[in-house]
Design a protein around this motif. Sequence first.
Motif, PDB file in Angstrom:
ATOM      1  N   ASP A   1       0.833  -1.205   0.000  1.00  9.00           N
ATOM      2  CA  ASP A   1       0.000   0.000   0.000  1.00  9.00           C
ATOM      3  C   ASP A   1       0.871   1.260   0.000  1.00  9.00           C
ATOM      4  OD1 ASP A   1      -2.567  -1.209   0.004  1.00  9.00           O
ATOM      5  OD2 ASP A   1      -2.332  -1.683   2.130  1.00  9.00           O
ATOM      6  N   VAL A   2       1.978   1.220   0.735  1.00  2.00           N
ATOM      7  CA  VAL A   2       2.893   2.359   0.760  1.00  2.00           C
ATOM      8  C   VAL A   2       3.535   2.544  -0.612  1.00  2.00           C
ATOM      9  CG1 VAL A   2       4.991   3.301   1.792  1.00  2.00           C
ATOM     10  CG2 VAL A   2       3.332   2.100   3.223  1.00  2.00           C
ATOM     11  N   LEU A   3       3.944   1.451  -1.233  1.00  2.00           N
ATOM     12  CA  LEU A   3       4.528   1.529  -2.570  1.00  2.00           C
ATOM     13  C   LEU A   3       3.521   2.109  -3.560  1.00  2.00           C
ATOM     14  CD1 LEU A   3       6.725   0.931  -4.650  1.00  2.00           C
ATOM     15  CD2 LEU A   3       5.900  -1.435  -4.750  1.00  2.00           C
ATOM     16  N   ALA A   4       2.264   1.682  -3.451  1.00  2.00           N
ATOM     17  CA  ALA A   4       1.232   2.202  -4.347  1.00  2.00           C
ATOM     18  C   ALA A   4       1.082   3.715  -4.167  1.00  2.00           C
ATOM     19  CB  ALA A   4      -0.094   1.501  -4.065  1.00  2.00           C
ATOM     20  N   ARG A   5       1.137   4.196  -2.926  1.00  2.00           N
ATOM     21  CA  ARG A   5       1.005   5.632  -2.678  1.00  2.00           C
ATOM     22  C   ARG A   5       2.170   6.403  -3.295  1.00  2.00           C
ATOM     23  NH1 ARG A   5       1.435   8.922   3.114  1.00  2.00           N
ATOM     24  NH2 ARG A   5       1.430  10.983   2.119  1.00  2.00           N
ATOM     25  N   ILE A   6       3.390   5.890  -3.113  1.00  2.00           N
ATOM     26  CA  ILE A   6       4.569   6.576  -3.652  1.00  2.00           C
ATOM     27  C   ILE A   6       4.473   6.691  -5.169  1.00  2.00           C
ATOM     28  CG2 ILE A   6       7.067   6.398  -3.960  1.00  2.00           C
ATOM     29  CD1 ILE A   6       7.153   4.998  -1.199  1.00  2.00           C
ATOM     30  N   LEU A   7       4.128   5.596  -5.826  1.00  2.00           N
ATOM     31  CA  LEU A   7       4.034   5.612  -7.290  1.00  2.00           C
ATOM     32  C   LEU A   7       2.886   6.515  -7.750  1.00  2.00           C
ATOM     33  CD1 LEU A   7       4.683   1.833  -7.984  1.00  2.00           C
ATOM     34  CD2 LEU A   7       6.163   3.736  -8.632  1.00  2.00           C
ATOM     35  N   ARG A   8       1.773   6.488  -7.054  1.00  2.00           N
ATOM     36  CA  ARG A   8       0.614   7.304  -7.445  1.00  2.00           C
ATOM     37  C   ARG A   8       0.938   8.790  -7.351  1.00  2.00           C
ATOM     38  NH1 ARG A   8      -2.522   5.090  -4.238  1.00  2.00           N
ATOM     39  NH2 ARG A   8      -2.479   6.573  -2.500  1.00  2.00           N
TER      40      ARG A   8
END
Length: 377
Positions: free
Chosen positions: A82-89
Amino acid sequence: MDTPATATANPVATARPAMARTRAWPRGLRATLSWLHLWVGLVAGTVFALIGLSGSVLVFHDDLLQWQHPELTGHELRADGDVLARILREWEPRGLGSVHLPEPDGVPTWQGYFGDGRRGYFDPATGELLLMRSADDDWLMWLHDFHIELLGGDAGKQVLGVVGWIAVGLLLTGLYLWWPKAGRWLAQLKMHRGPPVRRWLSWHRSSGVLLLPLLLLATLTGVGMIYHAGFRAVLTGTFGGDAPPAAPQRAAPEARATDWPRVLALATTALPDARLTRTGAPDPGSDVIAFRARSHGEWHPNGRSLVYIDRAGTRVLAAHDATGQRLGARMTEAIYPLHIGSVGGAVYKWATALAGLLPAFLLVTGFLFWRRRRGKR
């Protein structure tokens, strides 16, 4: 009719000029090499010394970075989808290309690599930006750009490649000029305290010979990184090895979002003995998520193993274990870790730093020898 004096040549007298020419040839070669070693060393050796000094500092890049920025330390090691998804988004629209996962033996944060050369560091628990660096405001990144391309982009990198080959030539000609007669090895390795001409010459020669294997390895691996394709072709052609497998081609269904928690969880199981190191958002229209991974036994700090997962995180599309490659490919992928000192723990790391200091020492002692010898004329 020939007289006896002219009809019978003296074989000893005839042989003397030939013997003199035979002895003169290596002396002439030695004098030429000595002249080249001196003047090329003073010119190209200056660049070689600066590159070596910068490399000695960069061996400790991560240590210096965390010392300079304590906000990057003390984080719990975790890689949350979920953290990775936020960074990429949040950051892919601003130029983020790939993301390095938190690592146990390095920086314990997410590290983002941007297309313009910036690097961002994100909290592993929340994805909040902790630090943004670029060569314009960070001395370590400036030093890194100087070390790999002389601050000149591709043109600087090519100049550095030429300097690297010249440095190899300087090391080999220095070895030839030092090479002693049988039985005089220890005498030729002795470092003298004086007089000054003898001191600087003996320090220059002995340190160069004693540390030659280490410095030659550092120089050749640096050149090998610049001319990577050529080195790989030679090594794989000689010792065997193929190119890494290409990424699978798979179109994404319309409106399919990337389920990063499932993708990350599945990717960790694709190669049981590997640790995921780097990933990034899929190409537009592609259903393929690519990961770099480091399998157990790999020297490369980022690994050369590959994992490909579909966006939904339901299927491993392909996996490549770099440790299963043939010798030539493994040798190619050892060039980078050998150059940066990431093999063999602290001992090799410090030895690599020492090798980076040696060109400056050789430049200074060579210059002092030349100046003292010139002053005695």
